[in-house]
Design an enzyme around this catalytic site. Structure first.
Site, mmCIF file in Angstrom:
data_model
loop_
_atom_site.group_PDB
_atom_site.id
_atom_site.type_symbol
_atom_site.label_atom_id
_atom_site.label_comp_id
_atom_site.label_asym_id
_atom_site.label_seq_id
_atom_site.Cartn_x
_atom_site.Cartn_y
_atom_site.Cartn_z
ATOM 1 C CE1 TYR A 54 47.098 43.783 41.703
ATOM 2 C CE2 TYR A 54 44.984 42.397 41.597
ATOM 3 C CZ TYR A 54 46.347 42.286 41.602
ATOM 4 O OH TYR A 54 47.058 41.193 41.930
ATOM 5 C CG ASP A 62 40.544 44.437 34.472
ATOM 6 O OD1 ASP A 62 40.034 43.429 34.581
ATOM 7 O OD2 ASP A 62 41.877 44.569 35.150
ATOM 8 C CE LYS A 121 38.268 39.338 41.200
ATOM 9 N NZ LYS A 121 39.021 39.155 42.363
HETATM 10 C C1 LIG Z 1 39.989 44.351 38.107
HETATM 11 C C2 LIG Z 1 41.011 43.033 38.122
HETATM 12 N N1 LIG Z 1 41.729 42.898 37.360
HETATM 13 C C3 LIG Z 1 42.605 41.756 37.221
HETATM 14 C C4 LIG Z 1 42.730 41.029 38.517
HETATM 15 C C5 LIG Z 1 43.560 39.889 38.513
HETATM 16 O O1 LIG Z 1 43.126 38.643 38.594
HETATM 17 P P1 LIG Z 1 43.750 37.265 39.175
HETATM 18 O O2 LIG Z 1 43.793 37.586 40.731
HETATM 19 O O3 LIG Z 1 42.660 36.224 38.837
HETATM 20 O O4 LIG Z 1 44.919 37.185 38.576
HETATM 21 C C6 LIG Z 1 41.838 41.361 39.582
HETATM 22 C C7 LIG Z 1 41.915 40.518 40.882
HETATM 23 O O5 LIG Z 1 41.525 41.002 41.905
HETATM 24 C C8 LIG Z 1 40.989 42.362 39.325
HETATM 25 O O6 LIG Z 1 40.204 42.918 40.380
#
Ligand SMILES: Cc1ncc(COP(=O)(O)O)c(C=O)c1O
Length: 454
Positions: free
Chosen positions: A154, A249, A281
């Site tokens: 995700y 990511d 985060k």
């Molecule tokens: C690996 C990863 N990338 C991107 C995101 C998206 O981040 P946000 O919820 O701050 O938009 C998340 C959210 O959980 C994530 O776990």
């Protein structure tokens, strides 16, 4: 885990949460501002939280929980850390947003560059914005359009990444949700995670049209599924060979599994560097702050230095960057040692309780992140989303509620990582450990899922 743990025999009161949930549902879709909070995967009423301190949450009915969600990762130091609060209070008193460059955003960018393999970084407000912008930049830099991602990873709710695999491995993806135009996913290829053969096959067929591969540096969004040894190195090398960019990511893993993130666990060891990295985060210290960064030549393509447009009214917000900076400065080697030790101890206790209850399961970890898969005994590893999806979700539901009733707040989905913080001490862990046996027995009483109906 030294002190006796209190037991909580009576069910928790949840009427104020129930009232708020009813009011919320009248004015907000599903009553929540992000779907997983609604408890749809486990049923029941979500707890509305009034306050949090250290490793504990207190809901609006006055129930206290040991928090194993940590705001889905950000609260590395625990809730309401006094030094973070102090820095934030001082920042707020100076005004909350100016729409100009500020000192804390420079210092946060310097801290990120010092701790990670990125040479330059751009601050944004959410992980979604970070991955969306990184992909645009990869496309702008390479002049190519195709993006490769992995099923179960995700990256936020970016149109082109809310994609499901097409009918064959090297076929283009289809929208993963209504509202995403087919055109948005038509340039996305979705592959099984940890599958080097599938990656080789798409590069063979489309190699000169692929702008980037984006992957969770170590997936935590299908439960914790660590990369196979050298898988990230293989992706980086394959991208380089074909003139594509490797986008790692680290929104979830960044500054959580090591001082830098997953790169500190495998990149530094295996000797590869990502071309672009996304963060979020932990680096926001509980505020909306995220970032993407990487090679100076790639980042140099970004507006206003280069032609690829990207912007944000609240990007680099002085309060959010102050919270992030304070958090990163307090995230010392000792914090990571504590997280690693605590995580290992809890994983062992989970295993002990589940084995004693005869509950089939698999615990998988990546650094201090771990999750429990409610899979049958014949499943000895979960390498991808397909295998993760064989979990017995009914058992998880029963386990989740039995833990919640005993004052332990787990992620309300079987496909999420459990998060600890520097504030999780023996007292908090003892409460979790004391809750495990009854919850494990309750879950073990749920019948195995019939084959084929999983
Ligand atoms: C690996 C990863 N990338 C991107 C995101 C998206 O981040 P946000 O919820 O701050 O938009 C998340 C959210 O959980 C994530 O776990």
């Amino acid at each position: 885990m030294s002190q006796p743990a209190p037991s909580s025999a009576s069910p928790l009161v949840t009427s104020a949460s129930g009232d708020l949930f009813a009011r919320a549902q009248a004015v907000t879709p599903g009553g929540v501002n992000s779907p997983v909070r609604a408890f749809n995967a486990v049923g029941g009423t979500p707890r509305f939280i009034e306050s949090a301190r250290g490793p504990y949450l207190t809901d609006v009915d006055g129930n206290e929980y040991v928090d194993l969600v940590a705001s889905w990762g950000p609260m590395l130091l625990g809730h309401a850390h006094p030094e973070v609060l102090g820095a934030v209070s001082e920042a707020v008193a100076r005004g909350t947003s100016y729409g100009t460059p500020t000192r804390p955003e420079v210092e946060l960018a310097e801290e990120i560059v010092a701790r990670t393999p990125v040479e330059k970084v751009r601050l944004v407000s959410s992980g979604t914005e970070a991955t969306m912008s990184a992909i645009r930049l990869a496309r702008g830099f390479t002049g190519r359009e195709l993006v490769v991602k992995f099923a179960g990873c995700y990256h936020g709710h970016v149109d082109s990444l809310l994609a499901s695999a097409g009918s064959g491995l090297a076929t283009f993806a289809v929208p993963g949700t209504p509202g995403v135009p087919a055109a948005s996913t038509a340039a996305t290829l979705v592959l099984p995670y940890n599958d080097t053969g599938a990656v080789e096959a798409v590069f063979e067929e489309h190699g000169d049209a692929i702008a980037c591969v984006i992957t969770e540096a170590a997936p935590g969004n299908m439960g914790v599924v660590p990369p196979a040894p050298a898988f990230n190195a293989f992706l980086a090398e394959t991208c380089t060979r074909h003139g594509a960019l490797f986008v790692s990511d680290e929104v979830m893993t960044g500054f959580r599994v090591t001082r830098s993130g997953q790169w500190g666990l495998d990149g530094a060891v295996e000797g590869w560097r990502p071309d672009l990295v996304t963060f979020g985060k932990v680096m926001g210290g509980g505020f909306p702050a995220a970032a993407f960064g990487g090679r100076a030549d790639v980042m140099g393509m970004l507006s206003p230095e280069g032609p690829v447009y990207q912007a944000g009214t609240l990007s680099g917000n002085p309060v959010a960057t102050t919270a992030g900076l304070a958090t990163l400065r307090l995230a010392t080697d000792e914090v990571y040692r504590h997280l690693d030790t605590t995580s290992l101890a809890l994983q062992e206790e989970v295993g002990k309780a589940f084995r004693a209850a005869g509950l089939p399961h698999l615990v998988q970890s990546n650094g201090n992140m771990f999750s429990v898969f409610f899979v049958e005994e014949d499943v000895t590893a979960v390498p991808n989303f397909e295998v993760a999806s064989t979990q017995n979700l009914e058992r998880f539901k029963v386990f989740f509620h039995a833990m919640l009733e005993q004052g332990v707040y787990l992620p309300p989905s079987a496909f999420e990582a459990w998060f600890l913080s520097a504030a999780h001490d023996d007292r908090a862990l003892d409460r979790v450990v004391a809750a495990l046996p009854a919850a494990a027995r309750a879950a073990a009483a749920v019948p195995a899922t019939p084959e084929g109906a999983r």
